[in-house]
Design a protein around this motif. Sequence first.
Motif, short mmCIF file in Angstrom:
data_model
loop_
_atom_site.label_atom_id
_atom_site.label_comp_id
_atom_site.label_asym_id
_atom_site.label_seq_id
_atom_site.Cartn_x
_atom_site.Cartn_y
_atom_site.Cartn_z
N VAL A 50 -78.85 -18.13 -16.26
CA VAL A 50 -78.27 -16.83 -16.62
C VAL A 50 -78.37 -16.48 -18.07
CG1 VAL A 50 -75.87 -17.28 -16.56
CG2 VAL A 50 -76.55 -14.93 -16.00
N GLY A 51 -78.98 -15.29 -18.30
CA GLY A 51 -79.25 -15.01 -19.62
C GLY A 51 -80.55 -15.32 -20.13
N PHE A 52 -81.06 -15.16 -21.60
CA PHE A 52 -82.01 -15.72 -22.11
C PHE A 52 -81.71 -15.85 -23.48
CE2 PHE A 52 -82.13 -10.85 -21.54
CZ PHE A 52 -82.31 -10.72 -23.01
N GLY A 53 -82.63 -16.43 -24.28
CA GLY A 53 -82.70 -16.82 -25.42
C GLY A 53 -81.45 -17.55 -25.95
N GLU A 54 -80.80 -17.41 -27.07
CA GLU A 54 -79.76 -18.04 -27.45
C GLU A 54 -78.39 -17.78 -26.46
OE1 GLU A 54 -78.39 -14.72 -30.87
OE2 GLU A 54 -78.93 -16.99 -31.65
N GLY A 55 -78.65 -16.54 -25.76
CA GLY A 55 -77.38 -16.43 -24.98
C GLY A 55 -77.66 -17.10 -23.63
N ALA A 56 -78.53 -17.87 -23.31
CA ALA A 56 -78.87 -18.56 -21.83
C ALA A 56 -77.58 -19.33 -21.71
CB ALA A 56 -80.38 -19.15 -21.78
N HIS A 57 -77.27 -19.40 -20.38
CA HIS A 57 -76.36 -20.45 -19.89
C HIS A 57 -76.82 -21.14 -18.48
CE1 HIS A 57 -72.67 -19.19 -22.10
NE2 HIS A 57 -73.36 -17.80 -21.90
N ALA A 58 -76.55 -22.52 -18.28
CA ALA A 58 -77.00 -23.15 -17.01
C ALA A 58 -76.06 -22.53 -15.95
CB ALA A 58 -76.74 -24.78 -17.28
N LEU A 59 -76.54 -22.25 -14.89
CA LEU A 59 -75.87 -21.67 -13.76
C LEU A 59 -75.41 -22.74 -12.93
CD1 LEU A 59 -75.03 -18.81 -13.02
CD2 LEU A 59 -76.99 -18.71 -11.43
N ASN A 60 -74.26 -22.80 -12.47
CA ASN A 60 -73.66 -23.95 -11.28
C ASN A 60 -72.49 -23.37 -10.75
OD1 ASN A 60 -71.44 -24.18 -13.11
ND2 ASN A 60 -72.60 -25.84 -14.28
N LEU A 61 -72.06 -23.82 -9.80
CA LEU A 61 -70.90 -23.01 -9.21
C LEU A 61 -69.83 -23.12 -9.86
CD1 LEU A 61 -71.23 -24.72 -5.49
CD2 LEU A 61 -71.65 -22.55 -6.07
N HIS A 62 -69.31 -23.98 -10.81
CA HIS A 62 -68.08 -23.67 -11.61
C HIS A 62 -68.27 -22.60 -12.16
CE1 HIS A 62 -65.14 -27.24 -12.52
NE2 HIS A 62 -64.52 -25.90 -12.80
N LEU A 63 -69.40 -22.26 -13.01
CA LEU A 63 -69.60 -21.01 -13.78
C LEU A 63 -69.48 -20.02 -12.82
CD1 LEU A 63 -70.56 -20.02 -16.49
CD2 LEU A 63 -72.83 -19.94 -15.68
N VAL A 64 -70.22 -19.75 -11.73
CA VAL A 64 -69.88 -18.56 -10.87
C VAL A 64 -68.48 -18.39 -10.39
CG1 VAL A 64 -70.34 -18.00 -8.43
CG2 VAL A 64 -72.10 -19.20 -9.68
N ILE A 65 -67.46 -19.63 -10.34
CA ILE A 65 -66.16 -19.29 -9.77
C ILE A 65 -65.40 -19.07 -11.08
CG2 ILE A 65 -63.84 -20.62 -9.16
CD1 ILE A 65 -65.85 -22.42 -7.43
N ASN A 66 -65.64 -19.44 -12.35
CA ASN A 66 -64.71 -19.44 -13.52
C ASN A 66 -65.45 -18.23 -14.50
OD1 ASN A 66 -63.53 -21.57 -12.74
ND2 ASN A 66 -63.78 -23.00 -14.51
N ASP A 67 -66.47 -17.74 -14.42
CA ASP A 67 -66.93 -16.80 -15.14
C ASP A 67 -67.42 -15.55 -14.35
OD1 ASP A 67 -67.36 -19.14 -16.68
OD2 ASP A 67 -68.03 -17.84 -18.35
N GLY A 68 -67.53 -15.65 -13.05
CA GLY A 68 -67.80 -14.53 -12.04
C GLY A 68 -66.44 -14.44 -11.24
N LEU A 69 -66.08 -15.13 -10.40
CA LEU A 69 -64.90 -14.71 -9.43
C LEU A 69 -63.80 -14.16 -10.29
CD1 LEU A 69 -65.25 -16.99 -6.47
CD2 LEU A 69 -66.20 -14.73 -6.54
N MET A 341 -53.30 -19.29 -14.80
CA MET A 341 -53.85 -19.22 -16.30
C MET A 341 -53.97 -20.40 -17.08
SD MET A 341 -54.98 -16.37 -17.68
CE MET A 341 -54.26 -14.88 -17.29
N SER A 342 -52.81 -21.24 -16.90
CA SER A 342 -53.01 -22.59 -17.98
C SER A 342 -54.09 -23.43 -17.57
CB SER A 342 -51.65 -23.31 -17.55
OG SER A 342 -50.58 -22.61 -18.09
N LEU A 343 -54.46 -23.50 -16.27
CA LEU A 343 -55.69 -24.46 -15.98
C LEU A 343 -57.01 -23.68 -16.61
CD1 LEU A 343 -55.01 -25.08 -12.40
CD2 LEU A 343 -54.95 -26.88 -13.98
N PHE A 344 -57.13 -22.37 -16.48
CA PHE A 344 -58.00 -21.56 -16.81
C PHE A 344 -58.44 -21.74 -18.43
CE2 PHE A 344 -60.26 -17.77 -18.41
CZ PHE A 344 -61.40 -17.68 -17.09
N ILE A 345 -57.32 -21.72 -19.26
CA ILE A 345 -57.36 -21.89 -20.65
C ILE A 345 -57.69 -23.18 -20.73
CG2 ILE A 345 -56.04 -21.85 -22.82
CD1 ILE A 345 -54.33 -19.39 -21.59
N GLY A 346 -57.22 -24.24 -19.90
CA GLY A 346 -57.54 -25.59 -20.25
C GLY A 346 -58.90 -25.96 -20.08
N ASN A 347 -59.69 -25.13 -18.92
CA ASN A 347 -60.99 -25.37 -18.89
C ASN A 347 -61.86 -24.76 -20.14
OD1 ASN A 347 -63.70 -23.99 -17.65
ND2 ASN A 347 -62.77 -25.73 -16.37
#
Length: 416
Positions: A50-69, A341-347
């Motif tokens: 997801v994204g391009f150039g220096e802002g590109a991220h590898a997309l996985n289920l963890h990213l979908v949950i923590n940065d999406g949902l 929220m603590s788990l989220f910040i820990g991640n």
Amino acid sequence: MAAGAAKHWWERDTAPGYVLLAATILSFLLFNAPFGEALHHWLEAPFGTVGFGEGAHALNLHLVINDGLMVIFFLYVGLELKRETVEGPFKNPREAALPMAGAVGGMVAPALIYVAFNAQEPAFLRGWAIPAATDIAFALGVISLLGPRVPPGLRLFLLALAIIDDLGAILVIALFYSSHLTGWALGGAAVTYIAMLLMNRAGIKSLLPFWAMGLVLWGFMLVSGVHATIAGVLTATAIPMRQKGGGSPLITAEHALKPWVQFAIMPIFALANAGVILHGAGLDTLLHPIALGIAAGLVFGKPIGIVLRSYIACAVLKQRAPANFGQMVGMAMLAGIGFTMSLFIGNLAFGVGDLATPVRFGVLGGSLISALVGLAVLAYFCRGVLPTRDQLGRDEDTAEARGVIEDIDAPRRPKP
């Protein structure tokens, strides 16, 4: 719903807490099953970019949950913050000052305790904010187990304190857990947010354009280096509060998102993030400075900071505390339930590597102790308290379901 009518189980205050607890137990069982390691790799396996150039991220289920949902979770929190600030008790600075003082104390003291445990290892100090957070759903769910014996003012104080605590956590994430900033994406996010504010100013009341622009804002945030969840909070601040006829787009949105956040997004997050893998974890993991710092911060730092700052604020503002000292201590211990929220910040602080296990031990252990001891202390000091009928709470529930604003300051007439 008619006054006095029994609520469905999912409408009770305790329901989100029970669902989160069930998701946590299930996560523990799944990650410690024979296929637990495969499950972990499945969550982390990339399936795109997801994204391009220096802002590109590898997309996985963890990213979908923590940065999406979780963006939707933060959107819901942002809506609640705006409603409480514009139309709720926070609109009166004097009324907001006491829970605000308690919330600040409840963030600073746990952070200091964590730093004291980890001062010898600079790499571990990145987790200083983990024990500073409070899980609203769990804390309110536990306090509701005591029913009407809890003074209404104490429950409202805990709610206000937890909401302010969430605001503090959002600011911490934006300021301290953002890195590798990408200028063009930040510029795009700023332009998008300004456009949303102008839409509000122009009198657009339909939620659909705001959701569309919020999605664009999330895309820019995702590649900007500022954590993507901040897009949810910014979107919430742009949602209109009022429309002609007494309706409220913001309250309509909050009511629509509430069941999805409480019964889908938060449990899914717990499933993916709360599982403590016991294989290879020994006493050294349990006594890891990160685990000890988090647990001590939640169990001791929260009540010390909240109670001390609250009573100092009472003396300065010449206000009475919302309950007696014992009840305040019990309530403050429940604020030590960090969990989501603590788990989220820990991640954000340590990712899913080797340090994830002591983070989870500290968060889950500290939260469990805070819940059990806080409930016991509160139950003891609420003995003999006459149950009260929460008419205000029922009226607010009705107003929320109708998507209108409930005037909490309006005089209440007795029912005929």
